[in-house]
Design a protein around this motif. Structure first.
Motif, PDB file in Angstrom:
ATOM      1  N   SER A 129      54.585  -4.727   2.162  1.00 35.06           N
ATOM      2  CA  SER A 129      54.353  -5.461   1.128  1.00 35.06           C
ATOM      3  C   SER A 129      55.607  -5.141   0.447  1.00 35.06           C
ATOM      4  O   SER A 129      55.354  -6.322  -0.448  1.00 35.06           O
ATOM      5  CB  SER A 129      53.072  -4.504   1.033  1.00 35.06           C
ATOM      6  N   GLY A 130      56.027  -4.726  -0.034  1.00 35.95           N
ATOM      7  CA  GLY A 130      57.523  -4.515  -0.560  1.00 35.95           C
ATOM      8  C   GLY A 130      58.465  -5.552  -0.557  1.00 35.95           C
ATOM      9  O   GLY A 130      58.807  -6.038  -1.263  1.00 35.95           O
ATOM     10  N   TYR A 131      58.350  -5.847   1.063  1.00 34.42           N
ATOM     11  CA  TYR A 131      59.835  -6.483   0.627  1.00 34.42           C
ATOM     12  C   TYR A 131      58.821  -8.543   0.873  1.00 34.42           C
ATOM     13  O   TYR A 131      59.372  -9.281   0.517  1.00 34.42           O
ATOM     14  CB  TYR A 131      59.777  -6.622   2.216  1.00 34.42           C
ATOM     15  N   ILE A 132      57.178  -8.643   1.281  1.00 34.86           N
ATOM     16  CA  ILE A 132      56.594  -9.403   0.731  1.00 34.86           C
ATOM     17  C   ILE A 132      56.742  -9.646  -0.697  1.00 34.86           C
ATOM     18  O   ILE A 132      56.741 -10.966  -0.946  1.00 34.86           O
ATOM     19  CB  ILE A 132      55.161  -9.294   1.512  1.00 34.86           C
ATOM     20  N   HIS A 133      56.731  -8.464  -1.878  1.00 34.16           N
ATOM     21  CA  HIS A 133      57.085  -8.868  -3.447  1.00 34.16           C
ATOM     22  C   HIS A 133      58.322  -9.631  -3.381  1.00 34.16           C
ATOM     23  O   HIS A 133      58.586 -10.130  -4.387  1.00 34.16           O
ATOM     24  CB  HIS A 133      56.354  -7.388  -3.832  1.00 34.16           C
ATOM     25  N   GLU A 134      58.939  -9.511  -2.770  1.00 31.08           N
ATOM     26  CA  GLU A 134      60.635  -9.516  -2.899  1.00 31.08           C
ATOM     27  C   GLU A 134      60.858 -10.688  -2.589  1.00 31.08           C
ATOM     28  O   GLU A 134      60.895 -11.687  -3.194  1.00 31.08           O
ATOM     29  CB  GLU A 134      61.511  -8.855  -2.396  1.00 31.08           C
ATOM     30  N   LEU A 135      59.775 -11.216  -1.122  1.00 36.20           N
ATOM     31  CA  LEU A 135      60.106 -12.596  -1.307  1.00 36.20           C
ATOM     32  C   LEU A 135      59.776 -13.360  -2.609  1.00 36.20           C
ATOM     33  O   LEU A 135      59.744 -14.362  -2.402  1.00 36.20           O
ATOM     34  CB  LEU A 135      59.619 -13.140   0.150  1.00 36.20           C
ATOM     35  N   LEU A 136      57.944 -13.038  -2.224  1.00 34.65           N
ATOM     36  CA  LEU A 136      57.672 -13.634  -3.759  1.00 34.65           C
ATOM     37  C   LEU A 136      58.250 -14.565  -4.890  1.00 34.65           C
ATOM     38  O   LEU A 136      58.243 -14.972  -5.815  1.00 34.65           O
ATOM     39  CB  LEU A 136      56.173 -12.992  -3.835  1.00 34.65           C
ATOM     40  N   LEU A 137      58.946 -13.132  -5.110  1.00 34.68           N
ATOM     41  CA  LEU A 137      59.324 -12.785  -6.912  1.00 34.68           C
ATOM     42  C   LEU A 137      60.851 -13.998  -6.703  1.00 34.68           C
ATOM     43  O   LEU A 137      61.283 -14.944  -7.482  1.00 34.68           O
ATOM     44  CB  LEU A 137      59.652 -11.970  -7.032  1.00 34.68           C
ATOM     45  N   ALA A 138      61.512 -13.911  -5.346  1.00 36.44           N
ATOM     46  CA  ALA A 138      62.509 -14.612  -5.282  1.00 36.44           C
ATOM     47  C   ALA A 138      62.463 -15.874  -4.879  1.00 36.44           C
ATOM     48  O   ALA A 138      63.325 -17.281  -4.733  1.00 36.44           O
ATOM     49  CB  ALA A 138      63.587 -14.425  -3.791  1.00 36.44           C
ATOM     50  N   GLY A 139      60.994 -16.453  -4.759  1.00 33.37           N
ATOM     51  CA  GLY A 139      60.542 -18.202  -4.989  1.00 33.37           C
ATOM     52  C   GLY A 139      60.177 -18.221  -3.513  1.00 33.37           C
ATOM     53  O   GLY A 139      60.795 -19.617  -2.975  1.00 33.37           O
ATOM     54  N   ARG A 140      60.633 -17.646  -1.942  1.00 35.71           N
ATOM     55  CA  ARG A 140      60.544 -17.913  -1.283  1.00 35.71           C
ATOM     56  C   ARG A 140      59.347 -17.694  -0.247  1.00 35.71           C
ATOM     57  O   ARG A 140      59.483 -18.291   0.892  1.00 35.71           O
ATOM     58  CB  ARG A 140      61.431 -17.146  -0.307  1.00 35.71           C
ATOM     59  N   LEU A 141      58.222 -18.229  -1.057  1.00 34.52           N
ATOM     60  CA  LEU A 141      56.927 -18.199  -0.399  1.00 34.52           C
ATOM     61  C   LEU A 141      56.181 -18.979  -1.689  1.00 34.52           C
ATOM     62  O   LEU A 141      55.840 -19.038  -2.855  1.00 34.52           O
ATOM     63  CB  LEU A 141      56.497 -16.544  -0.791  1.00 34.52           C
ATOM     64  N   ASP A 142      55.621 -19.869  -1.343  1.00 42.95           N
ATOM     65  CA  ASP A 142      54.568 -19.824  -1.704  1.00 42.95           C
ATOM     66  C   ASP A 142      52.956 -19.458  -2.167  1.00 42.95           C
ATOM     67  O   ASP A 142      52.449 -19.284  -3.137  1.00 42.95           O
ATOM     68  CB  ASP A 142      53.750 -21.370  -1.339  1.00 42.95           C
ATOM     69  N   LEU A 143      52.642 -18.805  -1.781  1.00 42.13           N
ATOM     70  CA  LEU A 143      51.417 -17.920  -1.953  1.00 42.13           C
ATOM     71  C   LEU A 143      51.943 -16.233  -0.827  1.00 42.13           C
ATOM     72  O   LEU A 143      52.969 -16.198  -0.010  1.00 42.13           O
ATOM     73  CB  LEU A 143      50.365 -18.462  -1.123  1.00 42.13           C
ATOM     74  N   ALA A 144      51.315 -15.029  -1.494  1.00 43.82           N
ATOM     75  CA  ALA A 144      51.781 -13.962  -0.452  1.00 43.82           C
ATOM     76  C   ALA A 144      49.963 -13.172  -0.700  1.00 43.82           C
ATOM     77  O   ALA A 144      49.032 -12.826  -1.985  1.00 43.82           O
ATOM     78  CB  ALA A 144      52.717 -12.942  -1.337  1.00 43.82           C
ATOM     79  N   ALA A 145      49.450 -12.214  -0.426  1.00 45.88           N
ATOM     80  CA  ALA A 145      48.865 -11.173  -0.474  1.00 45.88           C
ATOM     81  C   ALA A 145      49.414 -10.224  -0.840  1.00 45.88           C
ATOM     82  O   ALA A 145      50.345  -9.255  -0.656  1.00 45.88           O
ATOM     83  CB  ALA A 145      48.144 -10.616   1.007  1.00 45.88           C
ATOM     84  N   VAL A 146      49.115  -9.820  -1.485  1.00 45.39           N
ATOM     85  CA  VAL A 146      49.386  -8.759  -3.054  1.00 45.39           C
ATOM     86  C   VAL A 146      48.691  -7.485  -3.688  1.00 45.39           C
ATOM     87  O   VAL A 146      47.035  -8.162  -2.970  1.00 45.39           O
ATOM     88  CB  VAL A 146      50.006  -9.095  -3.809  1.00 45.39           C
TER      89      VAL A 146
END
Length: 319
Positions: A129-146
């Motif tokens: 989850s920590g890395y997914i959150h980083e990708l989301l904040l960096a704009g590399r993801l359009d959607l993420a489960a948080v």
């Protein structure tokens, strides 16, 4: 009453016979007869007069037949328009899923997108989850489960589900219950968890601290599979949602016990007094404006697939 009931009713009226209509609609005659009875019961009126030579509509049935034809035509036109618009929704959509979410959700979501929006190119990222959150904040993801600690509404998020967390492994000494363990009894149990940047670790630390305790974390493990193998090997325990353990290959046979479940020798106990619960939402990168159509479509798919898997019992432990 739904559109299927109206289609069946139109078919019966036009055929003048339940058996003929059943043949045309590719259903059994008893099933079609039951549907007509259900429709009459739901509306509280008699729609058909049944006789030895077939069926005919009552005056009320005739009025419904006329209106039903219009409704069905409007529905078909709407469905065609939606399908036509669907074909124009295209483009890449990057979705980030924490490992505990990806296992049940990712395959079903992939199939949903391919079926409903073949023009969308789905990009799935699975990690802790920590890395997914980083990708989301960096704009590399359009959607993420948080993960969240409550279900408070937040901009850019759509709630998905909540789940309780369980102790996985066989602590020593063994708790008196095979299904539950009090948080206070875990203060000396060696645990492996993800690192401090993960939501799971933060939730564990805060819950223990609120009870005046400190978890005995003996290792930071950024791999779901490794945490489960360590727990199965008896070297330490871990804390995870039930859905992860239910799908664990070495869990063995499951035994139902109310809403609790013990997975073979692995040992799965619900944490109580207090319990650990986390909430999951799907979040878009944008918060102040609606994302593009393809992202909205995939977000809707995430919600629909999650609800279906929960309803079908394919995603245990979520609610």
């Amino acid at each position: 009453m739904d559109i299927a009931h109206l289609r069946d009713f139109i078919g019966v009226v036009e055929a003048g016979s339940l058996s003929t209509a059943a043949s045309r609609l590719h259903v059994s005659q008893p099933a079609l007869s039951q549907r007509m009875t259900q429709l009459e019961t739901r509306l509280g009126v008699q729609l058909l007069v049944r006789g030895p030579r077939g069926v005919r509509p009552t005056p009320t049935g005739t009025a419904l037949y006329r209106d039903a034809q219009q409704l069905v035509r409007q529905f078909d036109r709407l469905a065609h328009d939606v399908a036509d618009q669907r074909d124009h929704v295209h483009g890449p959509v990057a979705v980030g899923l924490p490992t505990t979410v990806a296992a049940p959700l990712a395959p079903a979501l992939f199939g949903w997108v391919k079926h409903h929006y073949p023009g969308i190119h789905l990009q799935l990222f699975e990690s802790m989850s920590g890395y997914i959150h980083e990708l989301l904040l960096a704009g590399r993801l359009d959607l993420a489960a948080v993960f969240r600690e409550d279900d408070a509404p937040r901009a850019g998020e759509v709630p998905l589900y909540s789940e309780e967390l369980y102790l996985v492994g066989q602590p020593e000494p063994r708790p008196p219950s095979d299904h539950e363990v009090a948080l206070a009894d875990l203060h000396a149990v060696p645990l492996v968890t993800p690192g401090p940047n993960s939501h799971l670790r933060a939730l564990i630390d805060r819950t223990f601290a609120a009870a005046g305790l400190r978890p005995a974390v003996v290792g930071d493990v950024e791999s779901l599979g490794t945490m489960l193998r360590i727990a199965a090997g008896g070297q330490a325990c871990t804390i995870l949602p039930l859905s992860v353990v239910a799908g664990h290959g070495r869990a063995g046979e499951h035994r139902e016990a109310g809403e609790h479940r013990e997975a073979g020798a692995l040992g799965v106990r619900r944490i109580v007094e207090p319990g650990l619960r986390r909430y999951v939402a799907v979040r878009t990168t944008t918060e102040s404006y609606e994302p593009r159509e393809a992202v909205v479509a995939v977000r809707r798919g995430v919600v629909e697939v999650t609800e279906r898997l929960a309803a079908e019992g394919q995603w245990p432990g979520i609610g």
